[in-house]
Design an enzyme around this catalytic site. Sequence first.
Site, PDB file in Angstrom:
ATOM      1  N   CYS A 170       5.051   2.500   2.876  1.00  0.00           N
ATOM      2  CA  CYS A 170       3.858   1.993   2.196  1.00  0.00           C
ATOM      3  C   CYS A 170       3.972   0.526   1.800  1.00  0.00           C
ATOM      4  CB  CYS A 170       3.563   2.849   0.969  1.00  0.00           C
ATOM      5  SG  CYS A 170       3.515   4.606   1.336  1.00  0.00           S
ATOM      6  N   HIS A 310       0.926  -1.290  -7.373  1.00  0.00           N
ATOM      7  CA  HIS A 310       1.047  -0.351  -6.254  1.00  0.00           C
ATOM      8  C   HIS A 310       0.428   0.994  -6.627  1.00  0.00           C
ATOM      9  CE1 HIS A 310       2.709   1.607  -2.729  1.00  0.00           C
ATOM     10  NE2 HIS A 310       3.285   2.524  -3.497  1.00  0.00           N
ATOM     11  N   GLU A 321       6.501   2.245 -12.287  1.00  0.00           N
ATOM     12  CA  GLU A 321       5.999   0.884 -12.104  1.00  0.00           C
ATOM     13  C   GLU A 321       5.537   0.272 -13.415  1.00  0.00           C
ATOM     14  OE1 GLU A 321       2.918  -1.753  -9.351  1.00  0.00           O
ATOM     15  OE2 GLU A 321       2.727   0.439  -9.391  1.00  0.00           O
ATOM     16  N   LYS A 339      -5.929   1.565  -5.365  1.00  0.00           N
ATOM     17  CA  LYS A 339      -5.901   2.844  -4.662  1.00  0.00           C
ATOM     18  C   LYS A 339      -6.833   3.879  -5.281  1.00  0.00           C
ATOM     19  CE  LYS A 339      -1.299   2.222  -2.701  1.00  0.00           C
ATOM     20  NZ  LYS A 339      -1.019   0.872  -3.280  1.00  0.00           N
ATOM     21  N   HIS A 344      -4.940   5.722  -0.440  1.00  0.00           N
ATOM     22  CA  HIS A 344      -3.668   5.117  -0.047  1.00  0.00           C
ATOM     23  C   HIS A 344      -3.700   4.839   1.452  1.00  0.00           C
ATOM     24  CE1 HIS A 344       0.328   3.860   0.091  1.00  0.00           C
ATOM     25  NE2 HIS A 344       0.921   4.796  -0.642  1.00  0.00           N
ATOM     26  N   PHE A 403       8.384   4.609   0.567  1.00  0.00           N
ATOM     27  CA  PHE A 403       9.443   5.587   0.776  1.00  0.00           C
ATOM     28  C   PHE A 403      10.627   4.901   1.455  1.00  0.00           C
ATOM     29  CE2 PHE A 403       6.881   9.847   1.049  1.00  0.00           C
ATOM     30  CZ  PHE A 403       6.527   9.701  -0.278  1.00  0.00           C
TER      31      PHE A 403
END
Length: 415
Positions: A170, A310, A321, A339, A344, A403
Amino acid sequence: MNRLPGNDIEVVVTGMGATTPLGGDVPATWRGLLAGRTGASALDTGWAREHGFPVRIAARLAVEPDRELDHVELKRMDRAEQLAVIAARQACRDAGLTDGTVEPDRCGVVIGTGIGGATTLVAQHDALRERGLRAVSPQLIPMVMPNGPAALVGLALRARAGVHAPMSACASGAEAIAWAWRMIVAGEADVVAAGGTDACITPAIMAGFTRARSMSTRNTSPETASRPFDAGRDGFVLGEGAGVVVLERADFAAARGAKAYGRLAGVGMSNDAHHITAPDPDGAGQATAITTALRRAGLGAGDVGHVNAHATSTPLGDLTESATIRRVLGDGPVVTAPKGALGHLLGGSGAVEAIATVLAVRDGLVPPTANLATLDDRIGLDVVAGGPREVRLTAAISNSFGFGGHNVTLAFTGA
């Protein structure tokens, strides 16, 4: 803050292109973000019903690629490649790049993807199984290879300075922009088209994320399912889309009379080295990416007025985060999480969100976080909700995490 040693070449953004669940270009996507609209809807497909998917929500494109590409292009490109080419063409037109504007040896391309040609791979596997070898497209390999989007854009631009295809889940789109910045700062190119793309709303990918319990199951209200930082968040909504920016040496852009939306002042990349999918709960790698970007930009924490987070709408990810932002920047920056509106976009998300960050600095407007009804009291940040907020910005950052532990931060300032 002491600036990291290195080249003092300035890098500006001169062109932007995107196709997303909110619109077929950057202006439409930006309007949708400012309005707090969402691109998610019910996933009413036969395979979702057939396999009994507990997740029946997705954020599909607002404008299909056949509005921009001809029949031959559509047939020879995977959907992710189609979106990258569309976004790149828009960005290059926006930047005023035409044949002869830049020497091929001084032009580069960096387009990342999280997964690559998933749509084609699934369809061609079915064709082979059901109809045999002759049903498989001779274009299969160019359509599924992860460097396909970058290669196609590179061919279109005759880019000989280098064509690269980072795959960092991502964070791929943001990492592509960071590598493009490095190419220019290192003197390898004067102009680089950079961004990310993904189009993975397919049975296998949906099944994988479903089994990982990463996605929202708010099927009765798909448009409100993605809710970053909200107390009731339960996972992300899978989307599709692409974003591309044109980066240039500031002096090269000025010499050709190009407009500049803003400056990519610094980049930071790191890795958690913690877990294949879960973020390091201490946020050390994320903090390193942020501080490195600021040091490269010659900025201090107090200069950052806005954070494009994010924030995917997962319970753990949003908390990690937010804690990192507070530790590194304090609770002063105005925060948004696109998002909630876009879903996403995987490899496309970092590039599209970088575009939103540039526009926030240019316009002095921070879009609201869609579907944020009740801020989780553990977040501890000034998250915009309800409507856009006017903020005079010196600098803003965009975070992207993937990831594998990939962390990327892009620091932008006004032109």
